[in-house]
Motif scaffolding. Structure first.
Motif, PDB file in Angstrom:
ATOM      1  N   TYR A   1       0.832  -1.195   0.000  1.00 58.58           N
ATOM      2  CA  TYR A   1       0.000   0.000   0.000  1.00 58.58           C
ATOM      3  C   TYR A   1       0.871   1.252   0.000  1.00 58.58           C
ATOM      4  N   ARG A   2       0.339   2.325  -0.599  1.00 54.26           N
ATOM      5  CA  ARG A   2       0.990   3.624  -0.541  1.00 54.26           C
ATOM      6  C   ARG A   2      -0.031   4.633  -0.027  1.00 54.26           C
ATOM      7  N   HIS A   3       0.382   5.430   0.961  1.00 54.83           N
ATOM      8  CA  HIS A   3      -0.518   6.399   1.572  1.00 54.83           C
ATOM      9  C   HIS A   3      -0.438   7.746   0.854  1.00 54.83           C
ATOM     10  N   ILE A   4      -1.587   8.275   0.482  1.00 63.41           N
ATOM     11  CA  ILE A   4      -1.666   9.626  -0.082  1.00 63.41           C
ATOM     12  C   ILE A   4      -2.336  10.513   0.963  1.00 63.41           C
ATOM     13  N   HIS A   5      -1.575  11.435   1.540  1.00 65.70           N
ATOM     14  CA  HIS A   5      -2.100  12.277   2.617  1.00 65.70           C
ATOM     15  C   HIS A   5      -3.164  13.225   2.067  1.00 65.70           C
ATOM     16  N   VAL A   6      -4.220  13.453   2.850  1.00 64.91           N
ATOM     17  CA  VAL A   6      -5.315  14.331   2.398  1.00 64.91           C
ATOM     18  C   VAL A   6      -4.833  15.759   2.156  1.00 64.91           C
ATOM     19  N   GLU A   7      -3.732  16.147   2.781  1.00 68.41           N
ATOM     20  CA  GLU A   7      -3.191  17.496   2.577  1.00 68.41           C
ATOM     21  C   GLU A   7      -2.714  17.709   1.140  1.00 68.41           C
ATOM     22  N   PHE A   8      -2.576  16.603   0.411  1.00 67.21           N
ATOM     23  CA  PHE A   8      -2.193  16.705  -1.004  1.00 67.21           C
ATOM     24  C   PHE A   8      -3.096  17.690  -1.731  1.00 67.21           C
ATOM     25  N   TRP A   9      -4.402  17.637  -1.443  1.00 63.44           N
ATOM     26  CA  TRP A   9      -5.379  18.443  -2.180  1.00 63.44           C
ATOM     27  C   TRP A   9      -5.430  19.893  -1.714  1.00 63.44           C
ATOM     28  N   GLN A  10      -4.799  20.192  -0.554  1.00 63.87           N
ATOM     29  CA  GLN A  10      -4.749  21.576  -0.079  1.00 63.87           C
ATOM     30  C   GLN A  10      -3.396  22.238  -0.332  1.00 63.87           C
ATOM     31  N   ASP A  11      -2.465  21.485  -0.861  1.00 62.93           N
ATOM     32  CA  ASP A  11      -1.137  22.037  -1.117  1.00 62.93           C
ATOM     33  C   ASP A  11      -1.241  23.144  -2.166  1.00 62.93           C
ATOM     34  N   PRO A  12      -0.698  24.338  -1.877  1.00 64.52           N
ATOM     35  CA  PRO A  12      -0.791  25.465  -2.824  1.00 64.52           C
ATOM     36  C   PRO A  12      -0.221  25.143  -4.206  1.00 64.52           C
ATOM     37  N   LYS A  13       0.859  24.373  -4.245  1.00 60.76           N
ATOM     38  CA  LYS A  13       1.452  24.011  -5.534  1.00 60.76           C
ATOM     39  C   LYS A  13       0.478  23.169  -6.359  1.00 60.76           C
ATOM     40  N   VAL A  14      -0.208  22.239  -5.674  1.00 68.23           N
ATOM     41  CA  VAL A  14      -1.180  21.391  -6.360  1.00 68.23           C
ATOM     42  C   VAL A  14      -2.386  22.213  -6.805  1.00 68.23           C
ATOM     43  N   LEU A  15      -2.856  23.073  -5.928  1.00 69.43           N
ATOM     44  CA  LEU A  15      -4.060  23.869  -6.209  1.00 69.43           C
ATOM     45  C   LEU A  15      -3.839  24.903  -7.315  1.00 69.43           C
ATOM     46  N   GLU A  16      -2.702  25.595  -7.262  1.00 70.88           N
ATOM     47  CA  GLU A  16      -2.516  26.758  -8.124  1.00 70.88           C
ATOM     48  C   GLU A  16      -1.641  26.510  -9.359  1.00 70.88           C
ATOM     49  N   GLU A  17      -0.748  25.543  -9.277  1.00 69.89           N
ATOM     50  CA  GLU A  17       0.215  25.379 -10.362  1.00 69.89           C
ATOM     51  C   GLU A  17      -0.013  24.149 -11.227  1.00 69.89           C
ATOM     52  N   MET A  18      -0.732  23.183 -10.704  1.00 65.97           N
ATOM     53  CA  MET A  18      -0.877  21.934 -11.452  1.00 65.97           C
ATOM     54  C   MET A  18      -2.151  21.889 -12.275  1.00 65.97           C
ATOM     55  N   THR A  19      -2.004  21.367 -13.484  1.00 63.94           N
ATOM     56  CA  THR A  19      -3.171  21.101 -14.328  1.00 63.94           C
ATOM     57  C   THR A  19      -3.794  19.781 -13.868  1.00 63.94           C
ATOM     58  N   PRO A  20      -5.024  19.481 -14.292  1.00 64.23           N
ATOM     59  CA  PRO A  20      -5.605  18.171 -13.953  1.00 64.23           C
ATOM     60  C   PRO A  20      -4.709  17.018 -14.373  1.00 64.23           C
ATOM     61  N   GLU A  21      -4.054  17.156 -15.521  1.00 66.59           N
ATOM     62  CA  GLU A  21      -3.150  16.103 -15.989  1.00 66.59           C
ATOM     63  C   GLU A  21      -1.937  15.976 -15.070  1.00 66.59           C
ATOM     64  N   ASP A  22      -1.433  17.114 -14.571  1.00 60.56           N
ATOM     65  CA  ASP A  22      -0.312  17.094 -13.635  1.00 60.56           C
ATOM     66  C   ASP A  22      -0.689  16.341 -12.360  1.00 60.56           C
ATOM     67  N   LYS A  23      -1.885  16.625 -11.827  1.00 58.06           N
ATOM     68  CA  LYS A  23      -2.336  15.974 -10.596  1.00 58.06           C
ATOM     69  C   LYS A  23      -2.432  14.465 -10.786  1.00 58.06           C
ATOM     70  N   PHE A  24      -2.992  14.053 -11.910  1.00 58.08           N
ATOM     71  CA  PHE A  24      -3.127  12.635 -12.214  1.00 58.08           C
ATOM     72  C   PHE A  24      -1.748  11.971 -12.298  1.00 58.08           C
ATOM     73  N   PHE A  25      -0.829  12.639 -12.972  1.00 54.87           N
ATOM     74  CA  PHE A  25       0.517  12.092 -13.147  1.00 54.87           C
ATOM     75  C   PHE A  25       1.250  12.002 -11.803  1.00 54.87           C
ATOM     76  N   TYR A  26       1.093  13.026 -10.975  1.00 54.65           N
ATOM     77  CA  TYR A  26       1.767  13.034  -9.668  1.00 54.65           C
ATOM     78  C   TYR A  26       1.224  11.922  -8.779  1.00 54.65           C
ATOM     79  N   LEU A  27      -0.087  11.721  -8.779  1.00 56.71           N
ATOM     80  CA  LEU A  27      -0.678  10.622  -8.002  1.00 56.71           C
ATOM     81  C   LEU A  27      -0.142   9.275  -8.482  1.00 56.71           C
TER      82      LEU A  27
END
Length: 257
Positions: free
Chosen positions: A4-30
């Protein structure tokens, strides 16, 4: 045993994720954080071809995404030669607790890292001192550095001893080669090495199997076994007991057809 790999819920509140990443970036990072190749230490081996296959992208799209994550987002490092991925902030959420099982796992995985410079970035984001010390001990271990240099010298010797590329070898020994086959050979040279591709061709010739499908079956088998160099192939065959030996490489290939 399930992994298993844990994805912390704070991932979705991270400013870099919120403001700089495209939907494709988020998918790729996950994907980079949770794909089956990931390890406890945040450095793992994966090819662009594998990433493209898993995500349904072209290798060109994967290269473009990697460039964004390396140079723009500055979240990963990737060694093109060793095909190793490093998740820079991995330790922040995954290396904050230590016990003997964790430390043992970290030690084992550290010993398998080929490019030790990838660990330097991760070290700066590990909150647990015990784990951070294990990283430091491995990175600055002079005997390990010496061993890594010796491996690099062996690879250089392999290249010097083989001054003919796989496409030329195929043309000289199998006949006319199509543009599609040239591309296929190039992909395998990237995933393994030109020397290993040529070795597979030599094995096919030795068995009088003059088809690309037979050569590719050998390469797929070696790739599945994570045999990336000639030494890997030879060592694996010597370790097998009562099975394949270097003198009889065809026994596990003929079963595929």
């Amino acid at each position: 045993m399930a992994k298993y790999r844990h994805i912390h819920v704070e991932f979705w509140q991270d400013p870099k994720v919120l403001e700089e990443m495209t939907p494709e970036d988020k998918f790729f990072y996950l994907y980079l954080l949770s794909n089956p190749n990931t390890t406890q230490i945040g450095v793992y081996q994966i090819t662009k071809k594998q990433m493209a296959f898993d995500l349904g992208y072209s290798t060109e799209s994967i290269s473009s995404l990697l460039e964004r994550f390396i140079n723009m987002h500055k979240l990963v490092k990737y060694n093109e030669k060793t095909r190793e991925m490093a998740i820079i902030h991995w330790g922040k959420y995954n290396l904050n607790k230590a016990g003997k099982p964790v430390i043992d796992c970290v030690k084992k995985e550290l010993s398998q890292v080929k490019d030790k410079t990838l660990l330097l970035e991760i070290m700066n984001h590990i909150p647990n001192e015990s784990i951070s010390n294990e990283f430091s001990r491995y990175v600055y271990d002079t005997s390990t550095i010496r061993g890594q240099k010796e491996k690099e010298k062996e690879k250089e010797k392999e290249k010097e001893n083989n001054n003919i590329n796989a496409v030329v070898f195929y043309q000289e020994n199998f006949g006319v080669i199509s543009p599609f086959l040239v591309q296929s050979i190039g992909v395998w040279e990237e995933d393994l090495s030109p020397e290993v591709v040529i070795e597979a061709m030599k094995r096919a010739l030795a068995q009088n199997k003059r088809t690309w499908s037979y050569i590719e079956a050998i390469l797929k088998n070696w790739n599945n076994l994570n045999l990336k160099t000639i030494n890997d192939v030879q060592s694996h065959e010597l370790r097998r007991k009562g099975g394949v030996t270097p003198e009889k490489p065809e026994s596990y290939i003929d079963n595929l057809f």
